[in-house]
Enzyme design. Structure first.
Site, short mmCIF file in Angstrom:
data_model
loop_
_atom_site.label_atom_id
_atom_site.label_comp_id
_atom_site.label_asym_id
_atom_site.label_seq_id
_atom_site.Cartn_x
_atom_site.Cartn_y
_atom_site.Cartn_z
N SER A 1 3.78 -1.23 7.33
CA SER A 1 4.55 -1.76 8.46
C SER A 1 5.72 -0.78 8.65
O SER A 1 6.40 -0.63 7.57
CB SER A 1 4.56 -3.21 8.62
N CYS B 1 -4.21 1.44 12.07
CA CYS B 1 -2.94 1.88 12.41
C CYS B 1 -3.21 2.89 13.69
O CYS B 1 -2.38 3.33 14.53
CB CYS B 1 -2.25 2.61 11.46
N GLU C 1 3.23 -4.79 17.55
CA GLU C 1 2.00 -4.35 16.97
C GLU C 1 1.17 -5.81 16.69
O GLU C 1 2.12 -6.57 15.70
CB GLU C 1 2.17 -3.64 15.69
N PHE D 1 -3.12 -3.01 3.50
CA PHE D 1 -4.34 -3.80 3.01
C PHE D 1 -5.29 -3.23 3.93
O PHE D 1 -6.58 -3.33 3.50
CB PHE D 1 -4.23 -5.25 3.37
N LYS E 1 0.38 1.63 -6.30
CA LYS E 1 0.74 0.12 -5.92
C LYS E 1 -0.10 -0.40 -4.89
O LYS E 1 0.34 -0.43 -3.66
CB LYS E 1 2.30 -0.24 -5.70
P1 NAD Z 1 3.01 -3.96 4.73
O1 NAD Z 1 4.32 -3.18 5.30
O2 NAD Z 1 3.17 -5.65 4.71
O3 NAD Z 1 2.67 -3.84 3.15
C1 NAD Z 1 2.37 -2.44 2.58
C2 NAD Z 1 2.66 -2.26 1.23
O4 NAD Z 1 3.88 -2.69 1.09
C3 NAD Z 1 1.66 -3.30 0.30
O5 NAD Z 1 1.52 -2.72 -0.62
C4 NAD Z 1 2.84 -4.65 0.17
O6 NAD Z 1 2.68 -4.99 -1.11
C5 NAD Z 1 4.26 -3.64 0.13
N1 NAD Z 1 5.24 -4.63 0.75
C6 NAD Z 1 5.21 -5.19 1.74
N2 NAD Z 1 6.50 -6.06 1.89
C7 NAD Z 1 7.09 -5.52 1.03
C8 NAD Z 1 8.94 -5.32 0.91
N3 NAD Z 1 9.37 -6.06 1.47
N4 NAD Z 1 9.21 -4.49 0.03
C9 NAD Z 1 8.64 -3.72 -0.72
N5 NAD Z 1 7.07 -3.58 -0.62
C10 NAD Z 1 6.52 -4.39 0.47
O7 NAD Z 1 1.53 -3.62 5.60
P2 NAD Z 1 0.10 -4.21 5.63
O8 NAD Z 1 0.35 -5.45 6.36
O9 NAD Z 1 -0.45 -4.17 4.32
O10 NAD Z 1 -0.50 -3.21 6.51
C11 NAD Z 1 -0.54 -3.13 7.78
C12 NAD Z 1 0.66 -2.15 8.31
O11 NAD Z 1 0.24 -1.08 7.98
C13 NAD Z 1 0.40 -2.24 9.91
O12 NAD Z 1 2.01 -2.19 10.59
C14 NAD Z 1 -0.22 -0.58 10.24
O13 NAD Z 1 0.05 -0.14 11.40
C15 NAD Z 1 0.18 -0.18 8.79
N6 NAD Z 1 -0.39 1.28 9.00
C16 NAD Z 1 -0.01 2.27 9.13
C17 NAD Z 1 -0.71 3.47 8.94
C18 NAD Z 1 -0.26 4.85 9.11
O14 NAD Z 1 -0.57 5.63 8.74
N7 NAD Z 1 0.92 5.00 10.06
C19 NAD Z 1 -1.78 3.21 8.03
C20 NAD Z 1 -2.39 2.09 7.72
C21 NAD Z 1 -1.65 1.05 8.25
#
Ligand code: NAD
Length: 501
Positions: free
Chosen positions: A228, A283, A384, A151, A175
């Site tokens: 995440s 991130c 985090e 997000f 997605k």
């Molecule tokens: P998230 O992991 O909750 O969701 C990311 C994506 O995965 C979304 O599209 C979501 O719909 C999908 N998703 C969520 N749960 C899932 C599951 N159980 N099974 C399959 N798909 C699933 O992350 P978020 O809250 O949207 O974003 C924040 C996180 O992203 C933070 O931890 C941040 O550090 C990380 N992030 C990392 C980077 C990087 O480059 N390392 C960049 C941006 C964000």
């Protein structure tokens, strides 16, 4: 319910309808639902993947110059649409408009790089590796590729992935996060307007069911994930078990070391911007400052004063420095962690709990918070938070700080503030972290390099965008060639590897 629909994009058409219990997009500054997501069902998912597979067959044969022309056009359209996209992001994600514009600009760097695809896909050729024998190698696209985005960067992360996947000849299905999916829809419209054939870039909306359906689909060849760490692990193991290529970027806990010889005002400004920009929902946000004991009191006072001056309100308001968190749950979790740290002995030098900006009392806000005297045992240090919380840990010296960084399970980004080249060099070579800033608080590499953390911040082998994306989205082919003259007929050779030397 009469909310605008956020559609899927399948085979060039915006499709889908909301179910009985739809995913709602909320404006985090007001808490109000502003759109409903058309979640893709299993039939829509299969249709999109089959469409992508067919589109790939044709797109992978399109000459490189014509692919590059689409990238150049996309670049121009994105630049023209930057304000509109930033507005969409600010309303759905909450960040301030200027920060959303920065996100577009960082995504554009990847499109710039993808414009050079004729150069990026140049192969290798070795004439006469043995008598009369030549070898050529080049890289070809994989097929249907998938991107799953978080997000917090609803346009930049799709741009980290899709231009590189598509320029190298693949079809790509995005997605997006259901929390703020409309910027992705705009991106889909721009790909179409840039002349990309239908089906090469598609969007499937939804949550884990859609992700898991894509992971399981036999025609999906590669998966790029940013989000995440627990989800990154799940995606990586599910995709690898089915023989798919996968890169999965995870969460972070980025530390900055502030040495006594640093420019104090510069370091404080940098840390405040990197801790509280985007409400800490980056991130690469700096969430831990490791400050040399001798300057810690003065640094905490300086940072707390600057953080108190941060203008917190809706990201669409003029003059806003920082907006809300993405959800009430994210705000409540951040505030609970602050309270837990206080109970465990941390000093709250600036308290953002309960902050409600005038006119946005129902939004998901918490104010900038500075926690001093944090220890590695505290949850505020270990987890985090992904909120506007800076944890200050006092350290004896550079080596103490490097030790803490290396003990941390994450390894996305880190920064050192110093005026010593010797300290900087020791830091660069000593930390087990993927991206390093020397007097640079958020060292996100430019588009011609690749982005990726170490340890729990990246599960898989490939970093994202830049040269590593060319490798990720392609596979090598090597041809060994001989063109015997009509009168040349050597005897049959029965040993493996026999060549004319
Ligand atoms: P998230 O992991 O909750 O969701 C990311 C994506 O995965 C979304 O599209 C979501 O719909 C999908 N998703 C969520 N749960 C899932 C599951 N159980 N099974 C399959 N798909 C699933 O992350 P978020 O809250 O949207 O974003 C924040 C996180 O992203 C933070 O931890 C941040 O550090 C990380 N992030 C990392 C980077 C990087 O480059 N390392 C960049 C941006 C964000």
């Amino acid at each position: 319910m009469n909310l605008p629909l956020v559609p899927n994009l399948i085979a060039g058409r915006a499709v889908g309808q909301v179910g009985a219990d739809p995913l709602l997009v909320r404006n985090p500054a007001t808490g109000q639902a502003i759109a409903a997501v058309a979640e893709a069902d299993a039939a829509a998912l299969d249709h999109a993947v089959q469409t992508a597979d067919q589109a790939f067959q044709a797109w992978s044969q399109v000459p490189l110059g014509r692919r590059a022309a689409v990238m150049f056009k996309l670049r121009a359209l994105l630049a023209e649409s930057a304000e509109e996209i930033a507005g969409i992001i600010s309303r759905e994600q909450g960040k301030v408009v200027s920060d959303a514009l920065g996100e577009v600009a960082r995504g554009l760097e990847v499109v710039d790089f993808a414009c050079g695809v004729p150069q990026l896909l140049k192969g290798e050729y070795s004439p006469q590796v043995a008598t009369g024998l030549d070898v050529a190698s080049w890289r070809e696209p994989l097929g249907v590729t998938v991107g799953i985005s978080p997000f917090n960067f609803p346009i930049m992360v799709p741009l980290w992935m899709s231009p590189m996947a598509i320029a190298t000849g693949n079809a790509f299905i995005l997605k997006p996060s259901p929390a703020d999916p409309s910027a992705a829809v705009k991106l889909g419209q721009l790909w179409q307007a840039a002349g990309l054939p239908d089906g090469v870039f598609q969007i499937l909306q939804g949550g884990p069911d859609v992700v898991n359906g894509l992971l399981a689909h036999r025609l999906v060849r590669a998966v790029s994930f940013v989000g995440s760490t627990p989800v990154a692990r799940h995606i990586h193991s599910a995709a690898v078990a089915l023989g798919k290529r996968v890169q999965a970027l995870g969460g972070a806990k980025n530390h900055a070391i502030v040495l006594a010889d640093s420019n104090a005002e510069f370091a404080a400004n940098s840390v405040v911007a990197a801790a509280f920009g985007a409400a800490g929902q980056r991130c690469m946000a700096l969430s831990v400052a490791l400050v040399e004991d001798s300057i810690a009191d003065e640094f905490v006072a300086r940072v707390a004063a600057k953080a108190a001056a941060v203008t917190v309100t809706a990201g669409t308001e003029a003059g806003a420095d920082m907006g809300p968190l993405i959800s009430a749950a994210a705000r409540d979790r951040a505030e609970a962690i602050i309270s837990e740290a206080e109970a465990d002995g941390a000093k709250v030098a600036l308290d953002g709990r309960g902050f409600r900006p005038a006119g946005y009392e129902s939004g998901f806000f918490t104010g900038p918070t500075v926690l001093d005297a944090v220890t590695p045992a505290m949850r505020a240090y270990r987890e985090e938070i992904f909120g506007p919380v800076l944890a200050v840990v006092r350290v004896r010296d550079l080596d103490h700080g490097i030790g803490l960084i290396n003990d941390n399970p994450y390894g996305n980004g880190t920064a050192l503030f110093t005026s010593s080249g010797e300290a900087a060099r020791r830091f660069e070579l000593g930390v087990r972290v993927g991206m390093i800033g020397i007097n640079v608080p958020i060292p996100v590499p430019v588009g011609s390099y690749s982005f990726g953390g170490w340890k729990d911040s990246l599960i898989g082998d490939f970093h994202i965008y830049g040269p590593e994306s060319v490798s990720f989205y392609t596979q090598a082919k090597v041809a060994t060639r001989r063109w015997p003259a009509p009168d040349q007929s050597p005897e049959a050779s029965f040993h493996f590897g026999a060549r004319s030397k």
